[in-house]
Design an enzyme around this catalytic site. Sequence first.
Site, PDB file in Angstrom:
ATOM      1  N   LYS A  26       0.873  -1.174   0.000  1.00  0.00           N
ATOM      2  CA  LYS A  26       0.000   0.000   0.000  1.00  0.00           C
ATOM      3  C   LYS A  26       0.908   1.221   0.000  1.00  0.00           C
ATOM      4  O   LYS A  26       1.625   1.474   0.965  1.00  0.00           O
ATOM      5  CB  LYS A  26      -0.916   0.008   1.222  1.00  0.00           C
ATOM      6  CG  LYS A  26      -1.786   1.257   1.298  1.00  0.00           C
ATOM      7  CD  LYS A  26      -2.536   1.360   2.618  1.00  0.00           C
ATOM      8  CE  LYS A  26      -3.238   2.707   2.707  1.00  0.00           C
ATOM      9  NZ  LYS A  26      -3.879   2.921   4.030  1.00  0.00           N
ATOM     10  N   GLY A  75      -8.319   9.347   9.311  1.00  0.00           N
ATOM     11  CA  GLY A  75      -8.675   9.462  10.712  1.00  0.00           C
ATOM     12  C   GLY A  75      -9.717  10.511  11.035  1.00  0.00           C
ATOM     13  O   GLY A  75     -10.081  10.685  12.201  1.00  0.00           O
ATOM     14  N   ALA A 111      -9.632   5.685   3.779  1.00  0.00           N
ATOM     15  CA  ALA A 111      -9.501   6.844   4.664  1.00  0.00           C
ATOM     16  C   ALA A 111     -10.778   7.677   4.722  1.00  0.00           C
ATOM     17  O   ALA A 111     -11.469   7.873   3.720  1.00  0.00           O
ATOM     18  CB  ALA A 111      -8.336   7.742   4.265  1.00  0.00           C
ATOM     19  N   GLY A 112     -11.065   8.145   5.925  1.00  0.00           N
ATOM     20  CA  GLY A 112     -12.190   9.047   6.158  1.00  0.00           C
ATOM     21  C   GLY A 112     -13.463   8.390   6.647  1.00  0.00           C
ATOM     22  O   GLY A 112     -14.392   9.067   7.063  1.00  0.00           O
ATOM     23  N   ASN A 123      -9.376   2.042   9.498  1.00  0.00           N
ATOM     24  CA  ASN A 123      -8.627   1.718  10.705  1.00  0.00           C
ATOM     25  C   ASN A 123      -9.216   2.421  11.924  1.00  0.00           C
ATOM     26  O   ASN A 123      -9.758   1.800  12.833  1.00  0.00           O
ATOM     27  CB  ASN A 123      -7.158   2.114  10.529  1.00  0.00           C
ATOM     28  CG  ASN A 123      -6.251   1.639  11.657  1.00  0.00           C
ATOM     29  OD1 ASN A 123      -5.096   1.317  11.448  1.00  0.00           O
ATOM     30  ND2 ASN A 123      -6.734   1.582  12.867  1.00  0.00           N
ATOM     31  N   THR A 124      -9.130   3.758  11.935  1.00  0.00           N
ATOM     32  CA  THR A 124      -9.496   4.531  13.118  1.00  0.00           C
ATOM     33  C   THR A 124     -10.935   4.299  13.552  1.00  0.00           C
ATOM     34  O   THR A 124     -11.228   4.262  14.757  1.00  0.00           O
ATOM     35  CB  THR A 124      -9.264   6.029  12.862  1.00  0.00           C
ATOM     36  OG1 THR A 124      -7.923   6.229  12.400  1.00  0.00           O
ATOM     37  CG2 THR A 124      -9.470   6.838  14.126  1.00  0.00           C
TER      38      THR A 124
END
Length: 259
Positions: free
Chosen positions: A98, A159, A186-187, A208-209
Amino acid sequence: MSHLTIYNNSYASRLIVGTSRYPSPLQLKQSIEQSGTNLVTVSLRRQQNDLHSAQHFIDFIQQSSIDVLPNTAGCESIKEAMTLAHMSREIFNTDLIKLELVADQYRLEPDMEKTLDCARLLLSEGFKVLPYCTDNLEFCVELATVGCQVVMPWGAPIGSGQGLQNPEHLMQLRKELPDTTLIVDAGIGKPSHAAQAMELGFDGVLLNTAIAKAQSPYKMAHAMKLAVQAGREAFKAGTIIAQDFATPSTPTLGMPFRD
């Protein structure tokens, strides 16, 4: 549900999960299991900060059927990213990478010109590159043109949990790249965000977050699993077209009325 294709690999789950920022190794393990994912991202740079946790994580992955997607998180130069990619390939025994090359450490916005140049170099050295990028149509198309079979535009800054800031851009990407595996990276902050990405016809979601920082990470991981599945099924079923006026679900034509 049909499988997610990443280069010559096929995965039953369309959810890819990150492995950083969890409260504990145990909650990371539980969350991965509850997510149903077949592919997790890992930053060699972050793992180096805690060798004991890193070895614990590697042992867990090796004992499971989950594949590892190393990433170049935190890199700001092509040289850094190339070095980390080669180290990751040796340690994790995979050509998948990645590619993250950010312009700054505040918004963590991808530097698209460097990302494109680095992708070319990595592809020429046999890597299977999954570039993290903005939703800029020109650059995304160019990444696919140089050989990236997977392109991963952001929904919002990493995040942030803001969801899909520009769904119209993402819809246009899907139309322009019908044969490229597209993953929103992301986001994502809520299961509804993940479902929305899948409803637009994207092939997968990477997050992830949203899981790691939830009050109950393993419960959120399960919720994200269901959201991705529901969004995919909704896309396959074909959603109705939004209208500016009401349409009765039960037509009145032909119905008996009394005075």
